[in-house]
Design an enzyme around this catalytic site. Sequence first.
Site, PDB file in Angstrom:
ATOM      1  CB  SER A 159      -0.921  -0.042   1.322  1.00 10.35           C
ATOM      2  OG  SER A 159      -1.888   0.923   1.025  1.00 10.35           O
ATOM      3  CG  ASP A 243      -7.046  -3.538  -2.121  1.00  8.14           C
ATOM      4  OD1 ASP A 243      -7.427  -3.015  -1.292  1.00  8.14           O
ATOM      5  OD2 ASP A 243      -5.752  -3.628  -2.155  1.00  8.14           O
ATOM      6  CG  HIS A 275      -5.673  -2.603   1.497  1.00 10.05           C
ATOM      7  ND1 HIS A 275      -5.080  -2.315   0.267  1.00 10.05           N
ATOM      8  CD2 HIS A 275      -4.997  -1.934   2.471  1.00 10.05           C
ATOM      9  CE1 HIS A 275      -4.231  -1.208   0.672  1.00 10.05           C
ATOM     10  NE2 HIS A 275      -4.264  -1.097   1.686  1.00 10.05           N
TER      11      HIS A 275
END
Length: 299
Positions: A159, A243, A275
């Site tokens: 991320s 995600d 995620h």
Amino acid sequence: MVSYMSVLLFGLGGIVVAGVALLVAFQEKLVYVPVLPGLTKSYPITPARLRLLYEDVWLRSSDGVRLHGWFIQLFPDGRGPTILFFQENAGNIAHRLEMIHVMLQRLQCNVFMLSYRGYGESEGFPSQDGITKDAQAALDHLVQRTDIDTSRIVVFGRSLGGAVGAVLTKNNPDKVAAIILENTFTSILDMAGVLLPFLKLFIRKSGTKGPGALNFLVRSPWNTIDVIGEIKQPILFLSGLQDEMVPPSHMQMLYAKAAARNPQCSFVEFPNGMHMDTWLSGGDRYWSTILEFLEKVVP
């Protein structure tokens, strides 16, 4: 009636302007979340809780901020690759220890975990410029060590950490052997449009031309889509198709941009990956994918 509609439109316009102004003013607090709700800034556990031998590392960034990190050395004789891990935007490095524990076992590597400024025991306040300096300080520390193979340093970012790692990898083609990106976004502005759709009216999407009021006001744009095409080292993209935070299309766009210029790119999707749990839901395939990549780029 006309007067009423005018007042209504002006009122709505004022609300939108005020909302945008608040977002701009408090943008760092939205992008960086060192403390999760209901928890403290301190580490809930250390690697010792998982019976891992580790070293507390204290660094100074180039602008003088004191930083903290953990170096978990699986091979004290210098064998094995070393992974420089960059976390997501929320919480601290202690919240990633469960995954790192499995990483050590499955990949047989050393791991350095950095607390960004303002996170964990690191001082300062997070910003894009500051965290970029922090990442460089961590890499410089590893390169100066004599107890690891400095030719086998691999960056791993998830991320926000992928955006951080991409900048570091681009800036250090002679120090970073390869990079792994997992569930990373194209840019913070693109993410703002995903999380708050009304902001799309004020944003110029990555890779397009035209006006975009917020494009000039965002202090931490993290334009990964612009950086990824400049990376010359091998890149592994890991994308969780479930995600719920970063649309999988972001990873597809990053891969397309990178692969157009870099033949050493691999893209792997995990149908059940969300995620934060792609490493769990991906099971053996997740770890074997990374292990195969490492055996190829840092044999």
